[in-house]
Design an enzyme around this catalytic site. Structure first.
Site, PDB file in Angstrom:
ATOM      1  N   ASN A  34       0.842  -1.206   0.000  1.00 14.15           N
ATOM      2  CA  ASN A  34       0.000   0.000   0.000  1.00 14.15           C
ATOM      3  C   ASN A  34       0.871   1.246   0.000  1.00 14.15           C
ATOM      4  O   ASN A  34       2.091   1.163   0.080  1.00 14.15           O
ATOM      5  CB  ASN A  34      -0.974  -0.034   1.191  1.00 14.15           C
ATOM      6  N   ASN A  35       0.240   2.397  -0.052  1.00 12.12           N
ATOM      7  CA  ASN A  35       0.950   3.665  -0.221  1.00 12.12           C
ATOM      8  C   ASN A  35       1.560   4.251   1.046  1.00 12.12           C
ATOM      9  O   ASN A  35       2.064   5.362   1.014  1.00 12.12           O
ATOM     10  CB  ASN A  35      -0.020   4.713  -0.787  1.00 12.12           C
TER      11      ASN A  35
END
Ligand code: CTP
Ligand code: CA
Length: 224
Positions: A34-35
């Site tokens: 994920n970011n």
């Protein structure tokens, strides 16, 4: 990067911080991630250490660490993070669960690199739910003060309150990740502090380092 505290007000306090997004392997070269930059957790660790705490950082990232008071445990997956956390949890006073734990992991990890097929356009990955690390560790809570985060795109306060109760934690630091300058992969965040039987407190948009400083001052003043 900074040194703003002269008095080691957190001396003798043992803190665990989890940071970064977990990486859930698909094969030897690929993962689901994920970011999350890990910056919120790293700031929490740096400031606590700066204020004299001993910090165990369980993290998927290690950039920007700046204190000798920090012991690092490097992990990749949610399962590894959970296992490391379980080992150190009993000896600590505070847990800051800032990691962006992947809710799912691939059901199977291929031992070899997955090859594409000349005749096949569509591929499926079966996902399995990861353990809820925060919810599980809170069941083992004794003296520990446990802080979770909540990343939401709507209904910030109701959803964050639900996490406070369902995960049985002492505090949720909630942030609306749909707002500009808030949440994932930026240097700033807008936090609402939520506790049981207290009115939610929304802090102005500020740098993650300033949020960490404000949080630890709050801890020193109201919790310690
Ligand atoms: N968390 C965790 N283990 C997971 C998922 C989340 O320990 N498998 C922790 C996060 O580190 C965070 C808190 O739980 O401190 C809330 O994470 P968030 O993703 O906002 O909530 P979820 O419980 O995963 O629910 P959802 O993503 O469906 O909103
Ligand atoms: Ca989640």
């Amino acid at each position: 990067i900074f040194k703003m505290f002269t008095k080691p007000v957190l001396a003798g306090v043992n803190v665990i911080v989890t940071a970064g997004g977990t990486k859930e392997a698909l094969d030897p070269v690929r993962f689901i991630g994920n970011n999350s930059s890990g910056k919120m957790g790293i700031a929490m660790a740096n400031v606590a250490a700066d204020m004299g705490a001993h910090v165990t950082l369980i993290s998927t990232v290690h950039d920007y660490l700046n204190s000798p008071n920090i012991d690092e445990i490097q992990v990749n997956t949610a399962v590894e993070m959970k296992e490391s956390l379980e080992k150190v949890f009993p000896k600590n006073d505070v847990l800051i669960m800032a990691a962006a734990v992947s809710d799912f992991r691939p059901m199977h990890k291929s031992t070899q690199k997955i090859k594409k097929d000349a005749d096949k356009d569509l591929y499926t990955i079966q996902l399995q739910k990861n353990p809820d690390i925060l919810k599980e560790i809170s069941k083992k809570k004794d003296k520990q003060f446990v802080v979770g985060f909540a990343a939401e795109t709507e209904n910030l306060i109701p959803y964050a309150k639900k996490k406070l109760y369902e995960k049985n934690v002492d505090m949720i630091l909630a942030n609306d990740v749909s707002k500009a300058g808030s949440g994932f992969n930026v240097d700033t965040n807008e936090i609402t502090l939520i506790r049981r039987d207290k009115e939610p407190e929304t802090w102005p948009l500020m740098s993650k380092n300033d949020i960490a400083a404000k949080f630890w001052e709050y801890y020193d003043e109201h919790i310690k």
